[in-house]
Design an enzyme around this catalytic site. Sequence first.
Site, mmCIF file in Angstrom:
data_model
loop_
_atom_site.group_PDB
_atom_site.id
_atom_site.type_symbol
_atom_site.label_atom_id
_atom_site.label_comp_id
_atom_site.label_asym_id
_atom_site.label_seq_id
_atom_site.Cartn_x
_atom_site.Cartn_y
_atom_site.Cartn_z
ATOM 1 N N TYR A 170 0.674 -0.921 0.090
ATOM 2 C CA TYR A 170 0.002 -0.550 -0.047
ATOM 3 C C TYR A 170 0.510 1.381 -0.045
ATOM 4 O O TYR A 170 0.873 2.053 -0.883
ATOM 5 C CB TYR A 170 -1.083 0.228 0.562
ATOM 6 C CG TYR A 170 -1.554 1.369 1.576
ATOM 7 C CD1 TYR A 170 -2.750 1.707 0.435
ATOM 8 C CD2 TYR A 170 -1.243 2.130 2.481
ATOM 9 C CE1 TYR A 170 -3.188 3.042 1.265
ATOM 10 C CE2 TYR A 170 -1.749 3.224 3.057
ATOM 11 C CZ TYR A 170 -2.670 3.938 1.989
ATOM 12 O OH TYR A 170 -3.830 4.912 2.025
HETATM 13 P P1 NAD Z 1 -12.328 4.277 0.892
HETATM 14 O O1 NAD Z 1 -12.197 3.443 1.068
HETATM 15 O O2 NAD Z 1 -13.827 4.691 2.255
HETATM 16 O O3 NAD Z 1 -12.558 5.432 -0.213
HETATM 17 C C1 NAD Z 1 -11.727 5.484 -1.171
HETATM 18 C C2 NAD Z 1 -13.536 5.081 -1.837
HETATM 19 O O4 NAD Z 1 -12.740 5.116 -3.871
HETATM 20 C C3 NAD Z 1 -13.918 4.005 -1.668
HETATM 21 O O5 NAD Z 1 -15.760 4.329 -2.378
HETATM 22 C C4 NAD Z 1 -13.753 2.992 -3.260
HETATM 23 O O6 NAD Z 1 -15.228 2.603 -3.434
HETATM 24 C C5 NAD Z 1 -13.208 3.922 -4.014
HETATM 25 N N1 NAD Z 1 -12.846 3.803 -5.335
HETATM 26 C C6 NAD Z 1 -11.897 1.998 -4.960
HETATM 27 N N2 NAD Z 1 -11.308 2.214 -5.924
HETATM 28 C C7 NAD Z 1 -11.630 3.076 -7.367
HETATM 29 C C8 NAD Z 1 -11.392 2.587 -8.364
HETATM 30 N N3 NAD Z 1 -10.821 1.578 -9.292
HETATM 31 N N4 NAD Z 1 -12.520 3.278 -9.449
HETATM 32 C C9 NAD Z 1 -13.631 4.000 -8.718
HETATM 33 N N5 NAD Z 1 -13.648 4.564 -6.893
HETATM 34 C C10 NAD Z 1 -12.888 3.360 -6.698
HETATM 35 O O7 NAD Z 1 -11.401 5.435 1.597
HETATM 36 P P2 NAD Z 1 -10.941 6.779 2.600
HETATM 37 O O8 NAD Z 1 -10.383 6.922 4.174
HETATM 38 O O9 NAD Z 1 -11.924 7.540 2.529
HETATM 39 O O10 NAD Z 1 -9.286 7.344 1.671
HETATM 40 C C11 NAD Z 1 -9.604 7.803 0.589
HETATM 41 C C12 NAD Z 1 -8.099 8.155 0.555
HETATM 42 O O11 NAD Z 1 -7.376 8.453 1.360
HETATM 43 C C13 NAD Z 1 -7.750 6.887 -0.164
HETATM 44 O O12 NAD Z 1 -6.743 7.354 -1.451
HETATM 45 C C14 NAD Z 1 -6.532 6.951 1.061
HETATM 46 O O13 NAD Z 1 -5.518 5.602 0.631
HETATM 47 C C15 NAD Z 1 -6.596 7.882 2.070
HETATM 48 N N6 NAD Z 1 -5.909 7.849 2.927
HETATM 49 C C16 NAD Z 1 -6.705 7.080 4.097
HETATM 50 C C17 NAD Z 1 -6.716 7.095 5.247
HETATM 51 C C18 NAD Z 1 -7.196 7.243 5.824
HETATM 52 O O14 NAD Z 1 -6.257 7.503 7.741
HETATM 53 N N7 NAD Z 1 -8.856 7.264 5.987
HETATM 54 C C19 NAD Z 1 -5.091 7.645 5.764
HETATM 55 C C20 NAD Z 1 -4.093 7.873 4.403
HETATM 56 C C21 NAD Z 1 -4.190 7.363 2.938
HETATM 57 C C1 UGA Z 2 -4.303 4.100 8.430
HETATM 58 C C2 UGA Z 2 -5.472 3.475 7.373
HETATM 59 O O1 UGA Z 2 -6.155 2.498 7.087
HETATM 60 C C3 UGA Z 2 -4.883 4.003 5.761
HETATM 61 O O2 UGA Z 2 -5.876 3.507 5.019
HETATM 62 C C4 UGA Z 2 -3.654 4.579 5.719
HETATM 63 O O3 UGA Z 2 -3.028 4.788 4.907
HETATM 64 C C5 UGA Z 2 -3.217 4.540 6.979
HETATM 65 O O4 UGA Z 2 -3.550 4.818 7.583
HETATM 66 C C6 UGA Z 2 -2.387 6.828 6.997
HETATM 67 O O5 UGA Z 2 -2.075 6.913 7.727
HETATM 68 O O6 UGA Z 2 -1.674 6.781 5.868
HETATM 69 P P1 UGA Z 2 -3.234 2.038 10.666
HETATM 70 O O7 UGA Z 2 -2.346 3.519 10.775
HETATM 71 O O8 UGA Z 2 -2.392 1.003 9.849
HETATM 72 O O9 UGA Z 2 -3.749 3.068 8.539
HETATM 73 O O10 UGA Z 2 -5.179 2.109 10.569
HETATM 74 P P2 UGA Z 2 -5.243 1.224 11.057
HETATM 75 O O11 UGA Z 2 -5.190 -0.448 10.495
HETATM 76 O O12 UGA Z 2 -6.742 1.399 12.350
HETATM 77 O O13 UGA Z 2 -4.974 0.972 13.007
HETATM 78 C C7 UGA Z 2 -4.512 1.617 13.398
HETATM 79 C C8 UGA Z 2 -3.323 1.228 14.636
HETATM 80 O O14 UGA Z 2 -3.937 -0.595 15.243
HETATM 81 C C9 UGA Z 2 -2.072 0.132 13.979
HETATM 82 O O15 UGA Z 2 -0.851 1.377 15.506
HETATM 83 C C10 UGA Z 2 -2.177 -1.510 14.353
HETATM 84 O O16 UGA Z 2 -0.789 -1.770 15.040
HETATM 85 C C11 UGA Z 2 -3.220 -1.023 15.190
HETATM 86 N N1 UGA Z 2 -4.051 -2.110 14.859
HETATM 87 C C12 UGA Z 2 -4.328 -2.629 13.639
HETATM 88 C C13 UGA Z 2 -4.017 -3.037 16.648
HETATM 89 O O17 UGA Z 2 -2.794 -3.246 17.510
HETATM 90 N N2 UGA Z 2 -4.525 -4.315 16.062
HETATM 91 C C14 UGA Z 2 -5.610 -4.698 14.797
HETATM 92 O O18 UGA Z 2 -6.535 -5.372 15.155
HETATM 93 C C15 UGA Z 2 -5.425 -3.623 14.113
#
Ligand code: NAD
Ligand code: UGA
Length: 365
Positions: A170
């Site tokens: 990722y």
């Molecule tokens: P999310 O999965 O809820 O939203 C992504 C949406 O994109 C989904 O609704 C999915 O159906 C759609 N999608 C995926 N692939 C697609 C494709 N090929 N064509 C059209 N639609 C598609 O995730 P989110 O948490 O809202 O994340 C939004 C963005 O932010 C993503 O790029 C994710 O990688 C990034 N991001 C999220 C987090 C977080 O903590 N939520 C952290 C860092 C980065």
């Molecule tokens: C999240 C999002 O899922 C990613 O899409 C995003 O890109 C990323 O943030 C980001 O900041 O870039 P992550 O922080 O790994 O990734 O989020 P979670 O999967 O919710 O995990 C959060 C924390 O909980 C981590 O420290 C993980 O080690 C911990 N965890 C997760 C546990 O201790 N137990 C679990 O079962 C799952």
Amino acid sequence: ASWEKQVRHSSTPRRPNGFSVLVTGAAGFIGSHCSLALKKRGDGVLGLDNFNDYYDPSLKRARQNLLSKHQIFIVDGDLNDAALLTKLFDVVPFTHILHLAAQAGVRYAMQNPQSYVRSNIAGFVNLLEVAKAANPQPAIVWASSSSVYGLNTENPFSERDRTDQPASLYAATKKAGEEIAHTYNHIYGLSLTGLRFFTVYGPWGRPDMAYFFFTKDILQGKPIDIYKTLDQKEVARDFTYIDDVVKGCLGALDTAEKSTGSGGKKRSPAQLRVYNLGNTSPVPVGRLVSILEGLLGTKAKKHVITMPRNGDVPFTHANVTLAYKDFGYKPTTDLASGLRKFVKWYVNYFGMEPSKGTQRAGETS
Ligand code: NAD
Ligand code: UGA
């Protein structure tokens, strides 16, 4: 196509010099919040989403219903469908793209690596190709990720730190997105702004994320796994509340320069920017759990695993000075207040009856 009329209508700006924004991933967590915020202030918004089943699509449909109450239309389509994207640009002269569609989640990359390549690399390139050929070219703000810092040990992370040690596929695809953006900016003059979000949480959140399924499992009396770092420390995350992230996205759109090319021709260099959008205050996962216990009035059955989770990084911590300087980004919600709002939404959406949460929040385990 049948969506054409709605598309024209839904993407018409209502404020003077308002934007016309294509929001990809609009049925997703961050995309749905940003679409509503843009619409509320009078910008024109059109969504695109493929409603895939990485997590329960009924949650994406529920977000879509919410958006449609605010006259925001989401086209059901894939980033890799070049003909569809071209058609959208033929119908609407978008001024901006807020590109949030992606295959998110760190661990799922071990199960389905190709879905990351398809959406985060091939899909992004497809979108950039269409944007490059559009006339005028839209300014693009897109989601990168804190995961690009990988095993970086600088604390806090600033934008100039190294990003050459991704810990998951990722992260590698998000990093690739930043490199790809550089080339499209360099060759075609596309205006590109990357936002490195840090573990975003809140109402309408993602059921695959820890805070979400911990809530579900605690309510159901199921054990939760808590992972440690290699040196047996607690893992910490710079959990960032959704409303802060939305403000950051809008600020980045507001300060995005225009692209300098048109119709695939360039050429003076437009901007290429990358910003951290975090909370500046990392919290250990154990603390996340104890806040949830307090809010839910139930003790968690904690299962501590003395190993890191595959693909995990030991900590994240954002320095947001640059985003503050350029568009006034300032996170204002601490984890306890943000989780309170999340839990309120969760209980309202699923009900306190634990079994309901299973049926609708699906897939997480
Ligand atoms: P999310 O999965 O809820 O939203 C992504 C949406 O994109 C989904 O609704 C999915 O159906 C759609 N999608 C995926 N692939 C697609 C494709 N090929 N064509 C059209 N639609 C598609 O995730 P989110 O948490 O809202 O994340 C939004 C963005 O932010 C993503 O790029 C994710 O990688 C990034 N991001 C999220 C987090 C977080 O903590 N939520 C952290 C860092 C980065
Ligand atoms: C999240 C999002 O899922 C990613 O899409 C995003 O890109 C990323 O943030 C980001 O900041 O870039 P992550 O922080 O790994 O990734 O989020 P979670 O999967 O919710 O995990 C959060 C924390 O909980 C981590 O420290 C993980 O080690 C911990 N965890 C997760 C546990 O201790 N137990 C679990 O079962 C799952």
